[in-house]
Design an enzyme around this catalytic site. Structure first.
Site, PDB file in Angstrom:
ATOM      1  N   LYS A  52       0.735  -1.157   0.095  1.00 50.96           N
ATOM      2  CA  LYS A  52       0.003  -0.147  -0.103  1.00 50.96           C
ATOM      3  C   LYS A  52       0.803   1.034   0.033  1.00 50.96           C
ATOM      4  O   LYS A  52       0.506   2.250  -0.857  1.00 50.96           O
ATOM      5  CB  LYS A  52      -0.953  -0.057   1.131  1.00 50.96           C
ATOM      6  N   ARG A  74      -9.471   1.011   8.969  1.00 46.01           N
ATOM      7  CA  ARG A  74      -8.866  -0.464   9.269  1.00 46.01           C
ATOM      8  C   ARG A  74      -9.891  -1.095  10.297  1.00 46.01           C
ATOM      9  O   ARG A  74      -9.752  -2.357  10.500  1.00 46.01           O
ATOM     10  CB  ARG A  74      -7.665   0.019  10.317  1.00 46.01           C
ATOM     11  N   ARG A 106      11.709  -5.462   4.625  1.00 42.05           N
ATOM     12  CA  ARG A 106      11.488  -4.025   4.314  1.00 42.05           C
ATOM     13  C   ARG A 106      12.216  -3.041   5.003  1.00 42.05           C
ATOM     14  O   ARG A 106      12.589  -3.485   6.033  1.00 42.05           O
ATOM     15  CB  ARG A 106      10.002  -3.768   4.842  1.00 42.05           C
ATOM     16  N   ARG A 151      11.390  -1.084  10.937  1.00 48.77           N
ATOM     17  CA  ARG A 151      10.561  -0.734  11.893  1.00 48.77           C
ATOM     18  C   ARG A 151      10.580  -1.734  12.907  1.00 48.77           C
ATOM     19  O   ARG A 151      10.725  -2.748  12.761  1.00 48.77           O
ATOM     20  CB  ARG A 151       9.174  -0.564  11.042  1.00 48.77           C
ATOM     21  N   ARG A 177      -0.521  -9.260  13.153  1.00 48.14           N
ATOM     22  CA  ARG A 177      -1.016  -8.151  12.304  1.00 48.14           C
ATOM     23  C   ARG A 177      -2.088  -8.761  11.362  1.00 48.14           C
ATOM     24  O   ARG A 177      -2.850  -8.079  10.938  1.00 48.14           O
ATOM     25  CB  ARG A 177       0.463  -7.306  11.636  1.00 48.14           C
TER      26      ARG A 177
HETATM   27  P1  ADP Z   1       2.461  -1.867   3.321  1.00 48.25           P
HETATM   28  O1  ADP Z   1       2.240  -0.273   3.141  1.00 48.25           O
HETATM   29  O2  ADP Z   1       1.126  -2.274   2.669  1.00 48.25           O
HETATM   30  O3  ADP Z   1       2.800  -2.153   4.585  1.00 48.25           O
HETATM   31  P2  ADP Z   1       4.990  -1.785   1.780  1.00 48.25           P
HETATM   32  O4  ADP Z   1       4.479  -0.782   0.405  1.00 48.25           O
HETATM   33  O5  ADP Z   1       5.639  -1.099   2.609  1.00 48.25           O
HETATM   34  O6  ADP Z   1       3.622  -2.378   2.327  1.00 48.25           O
HETATM   35  O7  ADP Z   1       5.552  -2.902   1.093  1.00 48.25           O
HETATM   36  C1  ADP Z   1       6.331  -3.903   1.995  1.00 48.25           C
HETATM   37  C2  ADP Z   1       7.543  -4.365   1.500  1.00 48.25           C
HETATM   38  O8  ADP Z   1       7.410  -5.174   0.263  1.00 48.25           O
HETATM   39  C3  ADP Z   1       8.412  -3.264   0.981  1.00 48.25           C
HETATM   40  O9  ADP Z   1       9.829  -3.699   1.332  1.00 48.25           O
HETATM   41  C4  ADP Z   1       8.271  -3.162  -0.537  1.00 48.25           C
HETATM   42  O10 ADP Z   1       9.586  -2.762  -1.050  1.00 48.25           O
HETATM   43  C5  ADP Z   1       7.698  -4.396  -0.917  1.00 48.25           C
HETATM   44  N1  ADP Z   1       6.920  -4.536  -1.906  1.00 48.25           N
HETATM   45  C6  ADP Z   1       5.998  -3.530  -2.050  1.00 48.25           C
HETATM   46  N2  ADP Z   1       5.344  -3.943  -3.324  1.00 48.25           N
HETATM   47  C7  ADP Z   1       5.855  -4.906  -3.762  1.00 48.25           C
HETATM   48  C8  ADP Z   1       5.439  -6.114  -4.903  1.00 48.25           C
HETATM   49  N3  ADP Z   1       4.641  -5.730  -5.716  1.00 48.25           N
HETATM   50  N4  ADP Z   1       6.439  -6.970  -5.144  1.00 48.25           N
HETATM   51  C9  ADP Z   1       7.389  -7.318  -4.214  1.00 48.25           C
HETATM   52  N5  ADP Z   1       7.960  -6.376  -3.078  1.00 48.25           N
HETATM   53  C10 ADP Z   1       6.877  -5.305  -2.909  1.00 48.25           C
HETATM   54  P1  ADP Z   2       1.316  -2.017   7.683  1.00 50.18           P
HETATM   55  O1  ADP Z   2       0.165  -1.872   6.633  1.00 50.18           O
HETATM   56  O2  ADP Z   2       2.745  -2.177   7.256  1.00 50.18           O
HETATM   57  O3  ADP Z   2       0.985  -2.994   9.017  1.00 50.18           O
HETATM   58  P2  ADP Z   2       1.156   0.502   9.106  1.00 50.18           P
HETATM   59  O4  ADP Z   2       2.387   1.349   8.914  1.00 50.18           O
HETATM   60  O5  ADP Z   2      -0.253   0.964   8.456  1.00 50.18           O
HETATM   61  O6  ADP Z   2       1.500  -0.973   8.739  1.00 50.18           O
HETATM   62  O7  ADP Z   2       0.672   0.387  10.642  1.00 50.18           O
HETATM   63  C1  ADP Z   2       1.480   0.139  11.551  1.00 50.18           C
HETATM   64  C2  ADP Z   2       0.726   0.047  12.827  1.00 50.18           C
HETATM   65  O8  ADP Z   2      -0.050   1.062  13.059  1.00 50.18           O
HETATM   66  C3  ADP Z   2      -0.458  -0.938  12.989  1.00 50.18           C
HETATM   67  O9  ADP Z   2      -0.092  -2.437  13.093  1.00 50.18           O
HETATM   68  C4  ADP Z   2      -1.191  -0.504  14.061  1.00 50.18           C
HETATM   69  O10 ADP Z   2      -0.894  -0.922  15.291  1.00 50.18           O
HETATM   70  C5  ADP Z   2      -1.076   1.004  13.922  1.00 50.18           C
HETATM   71  N1  ADP Z   2      -2.084   1.590  12.960  1.00 50.18           N
HETATM   72  C6  ADP Z   2      -1.951   1.997  11.517  1.00 50.18           C
HETATM   73  N2  ADP Z   2      -3.013   2.697  11.208  1.00 50.18           N
HETATM   74  C7  ADP Z   2      -4.240   2.415  11.976  1.00 50.18           C
HETATM   75  C8  ADP Z   2      -5.328   2.228  11.959  1.00 50.18           C
HETATM   76  N3  ADP Z   2      -5.977   2.964  10.969  1.00 50.18           N
HETATM   77  N4  ADP Z   2      -6.060   1.740  13.157  1.00 50.18           N
HETATM   78  C9  ADP Z   2      -5.540   1.196  14.006  1.00 50.18           C
HETATM   79  N5  ADP Z   2      -4.104   1.108  14.276  1.00 50.18           N
HETATM   80  C10 ADP Z   2      -3.354   1.734  13.305  1.00 50.18           C
END
Ligand code: ADP
Ligand code: ADP
Ligand code: ZN
Length: 219
Positions: free
Chosen positions: A13, A88, A127, A161, A172
C-alpha cells in the site's frame, strides 16, 4: 480524487501510494506514518500507541479517527488524498464516511491490494526505508540501485521498523482478517470497491492502479 488503499500489512500500500501521489498530485495520508511520528516525538498519543503497535495490534479507533479528522482539514488535503492504512475497522470506515459527507466529498475508489498471507512474512521482514526521505525498499524485491545509497535522496542511513519482525506478523495478519477485511463489503455496497493483484511486480501493480484511477476520474 479521493482514494483508499486496502490490503494486508506489507501488501504494498505505502509503495503504491507514494507512486500515485507523485503521478496524480494527491497527498498520501498514512496513519501508520503519523502514529510512528507520534511515538518518535514522545507525545501523549505516541505513548499510548507504542506498545500496541509493537504487539501488532490495532490502535484504538478514537485515536486514529481523531488523527485523520485533523489531518484532512489541512490545506494540502484539498487537492485530494490517498488513504493508506486507514480505515482499518468498520467503525473507522463509518467515521470517515461521516467526515467526507460533511465536506460534500466522496471516495472515488477503495482498492484492495490483494496478497496471500503466505507472501507477507517475506515482504515484511525484508522491508527497510531511507532514514532521510522515507523512500521504501526491500532486501530482495526493491534494492537501491547503488548498494547502501538511497535512489531518491542519496542518503546512506536506512531504518527498519520495530514491528517488522516475524513474531508480530501473525498478529498483524489476524487483526487484518478479523477487523479490516470486514470493511471490504462496506465499500463494495457503495460500488467503489476494486481489487488488484498485489503479487505482481511493483510496476505492474502501479499500472493496474493507474487504470482504476483514470477510469474513476472520468466517471
Ligand atoms: P504496506 O504499506 O502495505 O505495509 P509496503 O508498501 O511497505 O507495504 O511494502 C512492503 C515491502 O514489500 C516493502 O519492502 C516493499 O519494497 C515491498 N513490496 C511492495 N510491493 C511489492 C511488490 N509488488 N512485489 C514485491 N515487493 C513489494
Ligand atoms: P502495515 O500496513 O505495514 O502493517 P502501518 O504502517 O499501516 O503498517 O501500521 C503500523 C501499525 O500502526 C499497525 O499495526 C497498527 O498498530 C497501527 N495503525 C496504523 N493505522 C491504524 C489504524 N487505521 N487503526 C488502528 N491502528 C493503526
Ligand atoms: Zn532517501
Amino acid at each position: 480524487m479521493h482514494l483508499i488503499l486496502l490490503g494486508p500489512p506489507g501488501g504494498g500500500k505505502g509503495t503504491q501510494a507514494k507512486r500515485l501521489q507523485d503521478e496524480y498530485g494527491l497527498v498520501q495520508l498514512s496513519t501508520g506514518d503519523m502514529l510512528r511520528a507520534a511515538v518518535a516525538s514522545g507525545s501523549e498519543i505516541g505513548k499510548q500507541a507504542k506498545a500496541v503497535m509493537e504487539a501488532g495490534k490495532l490502535v484504538s479507533d478514537d485515536i486514529v479517527i481523531g488523527i485523520i479528522a485533523d489531518r484532512i482539514k489541512q490545506p494540502d488535503a484539498k487537492k485530494g488524498f490517498i488513504l493508506d492504512g486507514f480505515p482499518r475497522t468498520v467503525a473507522q470506515a463509518e467515521a470517515l464516511d461521516k467526515m467526507l459527507t460533511e465536506r460534500k466529498l466522496k471516495i472515488d475508489a477503495a482498492i484492495e491490494v490483494r496478497v496471500p498471507d503466505t507472501m507477507i512474512v517475506e515482504r515484511i521482514t525484508g522491508r527497510f526505508t531511507c532514514a532521510k526521505c522515507g523512500a521504501g525498499y526491500h532486501d530482495k524485491f526493491q534494492r537501491p540501485k547503488a548498494d547502501g545509497v538511497c535512489d531518491a535522496c542519496g542518503g546512506r542511513e536506512f531504518v527498519r521498523r520495530a514491528d517488522d519482525n516475524a513474531a508480530t506478523v501473525q498478529s498483524r495478519l489476524d487483526a487484518y482478517h478479523a477487523q479490516t477485511a470486514p470493511i471490504l463489503p462496506f465499500y463494495d455496497k457503495k460500488g467503489v470497491l476494486k481489487v488488484v493483484d498485489g503479487t505482481l511486480p511493483i510496476e505492474e501493480v502501479t499500472k493496474r492502479l493507474r487504470d482504476i484511477v483514470e477510469g474513476s476520474a472520468v466517471s
